[in-house]
Design a protein around this motif. Structure first.
Motif, PDB file in Angstrom:
ATOM      1  N   LEU A 152     -30.651 -27.117  24.711  1.00 36.59           N
ATOM      2  CA  LEU A 152     -29.253 -27.446  24.947  1.00 36.59           C
ATOM      3  C   LEU A 152     -29.064 -28.950  25.142  1.00 36.59           C
ATOM      4  CD1 LEU A 152     -28.295 -24.574  27.434  1.00 36.59           C
ATOM      5  CD2 LEU A 152     -27.845 -24.692  24.970  1.00 36.59           C
ATOM      6  N   VAL A 153     -27.892 -29.443  24.777  1.00 36.32           N
ATOM      7  CA  VAL A 153     -27.577 -30.863  24.900  1.00 36.32           C
ATOM      8  C   VAL A 153     -26.649 -31.071  26.095  1.00 36.32           C
ATOM      9  CG1 VAL A 153     -26.608 -32.892  23.745  1.00 36.32           C
ATOM     10  CG2 VAL A 153     -27.799 -31.139  22.401  1.00 36.32           C
ATOM     11  N   LEU A 154     -26.939 -32.077  26.895  1.00 33.92           N
ATOM     12  CA  LEU A 154     -26.159 -32.359  28.098  1.00 33.92           C
ATOM     13  C   LEU A 154     -24.951 -33.230  27.774  1.00 33.92           C
ATOM     14  CD1 LEU A 154     -26.043 -32.252  31.257  1.00 33.92           C
ATOM     15  CD2 LEU A 154     -27.341 -34.402  31.219  1.00 33.92           C
ATOM     16  N   ALA A 155     -23.792 -32.893  28.342  1.00 30.46           N
ATOM     17  CA  ALA A 155     -22.579 -33.699  28.177  1.00 30.46           C
ATOM     18  C   ALA A 155     -21.855 -33.798  29.502  1.00 30.46           C
ATOM     19  CB  ALA A 155     -21.650 -33.072  27.135  1.00 30.46           C
ATOM     20  N   PRO A 156     -21.348 -34.984  29.865  1.00 28.91           N
ATOM     21  CA  PRO A 156     -20.542 -35.081  31.095  1.00 28.91           C
ATOM     22  C   PRO A 156     -19.260 -34.285  30.918  1.00 28.91           C
ATOM     23  CG  PRO A 156     -20.375 -37.102  29.823  1.00 28.91           C
ATOM     24  CD  PRO A 156     -21.423 -36.267  29.156  1.00 28.91           C
ATOM     25  N   LEU A 157     -18.865 -33.557  31.942  1.00 31.01           N
ATOM     26  CA  LEU A 157     -17.710 -32.677  31.793  1.00 31.01           C
ATOM     27  C   LEU A 157     -16.418 -33.456  31.588  1.00 31.01           C
ATOM     28  CD1 LEU A 157     -17.415 -29.617  31.715  1.00 31.01           C
ATOM     29  CD2 LEU A 157     -16.715 -29.673  34.095  1.00 31.01           C
ATOM     30  N   ASN A 158     -16.379 -34.714  32.054  1.00 33.05           N
ATOM     31  CA  ASN A 158     -15.151 -35.472  31.825  1.00 33.05           C
ATOM     32  C   ASN A 158     -15.063 -36.038  30.412  1.00 33.05           C
ATOM     33  OD1 ASN A 158     -16.948 -37.586  32.073  1.00 33.05           O
ATOM     34  ND2 ASN A 158     -15.978 -38.500  33.858  1.00 33.05           N
ATOM     35  N   ALA A 159     -16.037 -35.724  29.555  1.00 37.16           N
ATOM     36  CA  ALA A 159     -15.872 -35.956  28.120  1.00 37.16           C
ATOM     37  C   ALA A 159     -14.975 -34.870  27.536  1.00 37.16           C
ATOM     38  CB  ALA A 159     -17.227 -35.948  27.411  1.00 37.16           C
ATOM     39  N   LEU A 160     -14.985 -33.686  28.183  1.00 34.64           N
ATOM     40  CA  LEU A 160     -14.216 -32.543  27.700  1.00 34.64           C
ATOM     41  C   LEU A 160     -12.883 -32.404  28.405  1.00 34.64           C
ATOM     42  CD1 LEU A 160     -17.220 -31.963  26.863  1.00 34.64           C
ATOM     43  CD2 LEU A 160     -16.773 -29.567  27.256  1.00 34.64           C
ATOM     44  N   TYR A 161     -12.854 -32.727  29.703  1.00 34.56           N
ATOM     45  CA  TYR A 161     -11.647 -32.546  30.505  1.00 34.56           C
ATOM     46  C   TYR A 161     -11.344 -33.825  31.278  1.00 34.56           C
ATOM     47  CZ  TYR A 161     -12.789 -27.695  29.557  1.00 34.56           C
ATOM     48  OH  TYR A 161     -13.103 -26.524  28.943  1.00 34.56           O
ATOM     49  N   ILE A 162     -10.085 -34.180  31.339  1.00 31.14           N
ATOM     50  CA  ILE A 162      -9.681 -35.451  31.931  1.00 31.14           C
ATOM     51  C   ILE A 162     -10.059 -35.565  33.403  1.00 31.14           C
ATOM     52  CG2 ILE A 162      -7.647 -36.771  32.660  1.00 31.14           C
ATOM     53  CD1 ILE A 162      -6.376 -36.116  30.017  1.00 31.14           C
ATOM     54  N   ASN A 163      -9.737 -34.554  34.200  1.00 34.06           N
ATOM     55  CA  ASN A 163      -9.885 -34.717  35.638  1.00 34.06           C
ATOM     56  C   ASN A 163     -11.123 -34.040  36.205  1.00 34.06           C
ATOM     57  OD1 ASN A 163      -8.829 -32.239  35.076  1.00 34.06           O
ATOM     58  ND2 ASN A 163      -7.353 -32.211  36.754  1.00 34.06           N
ATOM     59  N   ASN A 165     -14.878 -34.024  37.824  1.00 33.02           N
ATOM     60  CA  ASN A 165     -15.605 -34.893  38.735  1.00 33.02           C
ATOM     61  C   ASN A 165     -16.675 -35.666  37.971  1.00 33.02           C
ATOM     62  OD1 ASN A 165     -18.070 -35.328  40.660  1.00 33.02           O
ATOM     63  ND2 ASN A 165     -16.310 -35.044  42.008  1.00 33.02           N
ATOM     64  N   TRP A 166     -16.974 -36.875  38.410  1.00 39.04           N
ATOM     65  CA  TRP A 166     -17.914 -37.726  37.650  1.00 39.04           C
ATOM     66  C   TRP A 166     -19.317 -37.150  37.571  1.00 39.04           C
ATOM     67  CZ3 TRP A 166     -22.163 -41.047  38.871  1.00 39.04           C
ATOM     68  CH2 TRP A 166     -22.605 -40.973  40.189  1.00 39.04           C
ATOM     69  N   ARG A 167     -19.700 -36.312  38.536  1.00 39.89           N
ATOM     70  CA  ARG A 167     -21.046 -35.749  38.513  1.00 39.89           C
ATOM     71  C   ARG A 167     -21.138 -34.469  37.682  1.00 39.89           C
ATOM     72  NH1 ARG A 167     -23.419 -36.059  44.691  1.00 39.89           N
ATOM     73  NH2 ARG A 167     -23.804 -38.301  44.762  1.00 39.89           N
ATOM     74  N   GLU A 168     -20.027 -33.852  37.396  1.00 36.89           N
ATOM     75  CA  GLU A 168     -20.058 -32.554  36.720  1.00 36.89           C
ATOM     76  C   GLU A 168     -20.489 -32.691  35.257  1.00 36.89           C
ATOM     77  OE1 GLU A 168     -16.658 -30.197  39.299  1.00 36.89           O
ATOM     78  OE2 GLU A 168     -16.117 -31.096  37.387  1.00 36.89           O
ATOM     79  N   SER A 169     -21.199 -31.689  34.773  1.00 37.66           N
ATOM     80  CA  SER A 169     -21.696 -31.728  33.392  1.00 37.66           C
ATOM     81  C   SER A 169     -21.801 -30.324  32.832  1.00 37.66           C
ATOM     82  CB  SER A 169     -23.067 -32.426  33.345  1.00 37.66           C
ATOM     83  OG  SER A 169     -24.000 -31.744  34.180  1.00 37.66           O
ATOM     84  N   LYS A 170     -22.132 -30.261  31.562  1.00 38.39           N
ATOM     85  CA  LYS A 170     -22.247 -28.972  30.898  1.00 38.39           C
ATOM     86  C   LYS A 170     -23.357 -29.044  29.855  1.00 38.39           C
ATOM     87  CE  LYS A 170     -19.216 -25.354  29.023  1.00 38.39           C
ATOM     88  NZ  LYS A 170     -17.811 -25.032  28.654  1.00 38.39           N
ATOM     89  N   CYS A 171     -24.069 -27.939  29.680  1.00 39.29           N
ATOM     90  CA  CYS A 171     -25.127 -27.861  28.675  1.00 39.29           C
ATOM     91  C   CYS A 171     -24.634 -27.010  27.512  1.00 39.29           C
ATOM     92  CB  CYS A 171     -26.391 -27.246  29.268  1.00 39.29           C
ATOM     93  SG  CYS A 171     -27.178 -28.273  30.545  1.00 39.29           S
ATOM     94  N   LEU A 172     -24.655 -27.578  26.312  1.00 43.77           N
ATOM     95  CA  LEU A 172     -24.111 -26.915  25.129  1.00 43.77           C
ATOM     96  C   LEU A 172     -25.105 -26.956  23.978  1.00 43.77           C
ATOM     97  CD1 LEU A 172     -20.635 -28.696  25.200  1.00 43.77           C
ATOM     98  CD2 LEU A 172     -21.041 -26.320  25.849  1.00 43.77           C
ATOM     99  N   THR A 173     -24.950 -26.010  23.055  1.00 45.90           N
ATOM    100  CA  THR A 173     -25.697 -26.121  21.807  1.00 45.90           C
ATOM    101  C   THR A 173     -25.125 -27.283  21.009  1.00 45.90           C
ATOM    102  OG1 THR A 173     -24.210 -24.656  20.584  1.00 45.90           O
ATOM    103  CG2 THR A 173     -26.065 -23.614  21.761  1.00 45.90           C
ATOM    104  N   ALA A 174     -25.891 -27.805  20.072  1.00 44.16           N
ATOM    105  CA  ALA A 174     -25.407 -28.914  19.251  1.00 44.16           C
ATOM    106  C   ALA A 174     -24.146 -28.510  18.495  1.00 44.16           C
ATOM    107  CB  ALA A 174     -26.504 -29.358  18.281  1.00 44.16           C
ATOM    108  N   SER A 175     -24.094 -27.266  18.025  1.00 42.67           N
ATOM    109  CA  SER A 175     -22.930 -26.784  17.294  1.00 42.67           C
ATOM    110  C   SER A 175     -21.695 -26.758  18.191  1.00 42.67           C
ATOM    111  CB  SER A 175     -23.204 -25.384  16.736  1.00 42.67           C
ATOM    112  OG  SER A 175     -22.056 -24.858  16.114  1.00 42.67           O
ATOM    113  N   ALA A 176     -21.847 -26.227  19.407  1.00 40.30           N
ATOM    114  CA  ALA A 176     -20.720 -26.156  20.337  1.00 40.30           C
ATOM    115  C   ALA A 176     -20.265 -27.553  20.742  1.00 40.30           C
ATOM    116  CB  ALA A 176     -21.111 -25.342  21.566  1.00 40.30           C
ATOM    117  N   LEU A 177     -21.216 -28.471  20.904  1.00 39.67           N
ATOM    118  CA  LEU A 177     -20.869 -29.838  21.271  1.00 39.67           C
ATOM    119  C   LEU A 177     -20.083 -30.516  20.151  1.00 39.67           C
ATOM    120  CD1 LEU A 177     -21.141 -32.052  23.397  1.00 39.67           C
ATOM    121  CD2 LEU A 177     -23.250 -32.771  22.274  1.00 39.67           C
ATOM    122  N   ASN A 178     -20.483 -30.282  18.906  1.00 36.12           N
ATOM    123  CA  ASN A 178     -19.744 -30.840  17.769  1.00 36.12           C
ATOM    124  C   ASN A 178     -18.326 -30.280  17.696  1.00 36.12           C
ATOM    125  OD1 ASN A 178     -21.611 -32.647  16.660  1.00 36.12           O
ATOM    126  ND2 ASN A 178     -22.683 -31.016  15.573  1.00 36.12           N
TER     127      ASN A 178
END
Length: 288
Positions: A152-163, A165-178
Motif C-alpha cells: 500500500l502507498v501512504l498519503a496524507p489525509l489532507n491531500a484528500l480532504y481539506i480539514n 488533521n496534519w498527522r492523519e494519513s491513509k494507506c491506499l493501493t496505487a490504483s485507488a491513489l490514482n
C-alpha cells in the motif's frame, strides 16, 4: 468534508523585491485570503472561508461552518489544568488536543498509555492512533505514519480532504491513489517504481527502505544520517546533515522533519517550525 478541488491554496506571489534568501515568516495563502491568523486551509465556496487552523491552534467556528479565529493553545501544566487530563500535552480552554509522548486518545478522547509489551509496539500503536491509520507499519519521530503495510502507498489525509488533521494519513493501493489524485488534480499521482509515500500534491515523497528519492527516481540510499533520512535527497560532504529534502519538506537541524504543506497549507513550499517562509508560485491561483 469538502473535497480539495475547492481549495484556495495560494493567493499572491512573493513580492519581486524580496531576496531569494528571504527567511522571515510570511503569511500563508489562507491567512491572506481569509484574514484569519494561522488559517492553513480554506475554500472558495460562497467566498473565502477558513476551514482549518494550524495544528497548534484551536478553531472557533461560526454558524455557517467557517473558522473565525485560530486561538493560541496551552501546553504543559496549563494544558493539564484546562483539560483535566493529567497526560495532556496541548489543549484549548477545555479540551485536550494532543497527548503527551507515549499516550494516545482512547474512544472517549482521554490520553491513555498503551498496554503493548514492548517500546516498539507502543510506539506503533500510538502512531496508528494519532495518524488515524490502522494500516500504518512504521512511524516518524513526530508520530506521523511513514510506511504502510504490504504494497500500500501512504498519503496524507489532507491531500484528500481539506480539514484533515496534519498527522492523519491513509494507506491506499496505487490504483485507488490514482483515482483520488485524478478527482482532485485531474492527473494520476506521481509514483515511480519503489515509491511508498506521496505528499499533499500526490507526488512521491519517500522510497522503500534503503532507497532515496533523487531527481524523481528511487535510487540506492544516499547514506545521510538523521531521524528523517528517508526524506533526504542530498546531504553534506560528511553525510551528517541533509541539505535538500524531498517534496515540500524543509530541513530542521539537518533533518527533513517539517512537512510544510501539511503544516501550513498547500501554498507553502518552505517553512520553519514556527511559520511558512516561502510560498509556492505554482499555486498562486489555487488548485483547479
Amino acid at each position: 468534508m469538502q473535497r480539495r478541488g475547492l481549495l484556495l491554496a495560494a493567493a499572491l506571489l512573493l513580492a519581486a523585491a524580496l531576496p531569494l534568501a528571504q527567511t522571515a515568516p510570511i503569511g500563508v495563502a489562507c491567512e491572506d485570503l481569509t484574514k484569519v491568523e494561522a488559517c492553513v486551509e480554506c475554500t472558495s465556496s460562497g467566498g473565502a472561508k477558513c476551514l482549518a487552523c494550524h495544528k497548534d491552534r484551536a478553531a472557533t467556528w461560526s454558524s455557517d461552518g467557517r473558522v473565525t479565529e485560530c486561538r493560541i493553545t496551552m501546553t504543559g501544566k496549563d494544558a493539564v489544568t484546562a483539560s483535566g487530563d493529567a497526560n495532556c500535552a496541548r489543549s484549548d480552554s477545555q479540551w485536550c488536543m494532543e497527548c503527551a509522548r507515549g499516550f494516545f486518545f482512547d474512544s472517549n478522547f482521554k490520553c491513555v498509555a498503551s498496554t503493548a509489551a514492548t517500546a516498539a509496539a507502543r510506539a506503533l500503536e500510538t502512531c496508528q492512533k494519532t495518524s488515524n491509520n490502522p494500516d500504518c507499519a512504521a512511524c516518524n519521530p513526530d508520530g506521523t505514519c511513514t510506511r504502510c503495510r504490504g504494497a500500500l502507498v501512504l498519503a496524507p489525509l489532507n491531500a484528500l480532504y481539506i480539514n484533515a488533521n496534519w498527522r492523519e494519513s491513509k494507506c491506499l493501493t496505487a490504483s485507488a491513489l490514482n483515482t483520488e489524485a485524478r478527482s482532485i488534480t485531474w492527473v494520476n499521482a506521481f509514483i515511480p517504481a519503489n515509491c511508498t509515500e506521496v505528499d499533499t500534491e500526490f507526488k512521491c515523497n519517500r522510497c522503500k527502505d534503503g532507497m532515496s528519492l533523487v531527481n524523481g527516481a528511487c535510487v540506492a540510499a544516499i547514506g545521510c544520517g538523521g531521524g528523517y533520512k528517508q526524506y533526504c535527497a542530498r546531504c553534506n560532504v560528511a553525510k551528517t546533515a541533509c541539505t535538500l529534502c524531498t517534496g515540500s519538506r524543509s530541513t530542521s537541524g539537518g533533518v527533513c522533519s517539517l512537512p510544510c504543506r501539511q503544516l501550513y497549507g498547500i501554498g507553502c513550499r518552505k517553512c520553519t517550525a514556527a511559520a511558512c517562509t516561502e510560498k509556492d508560485p505554482a499555486y498562486s491561483n489555487g488548485r483547479r
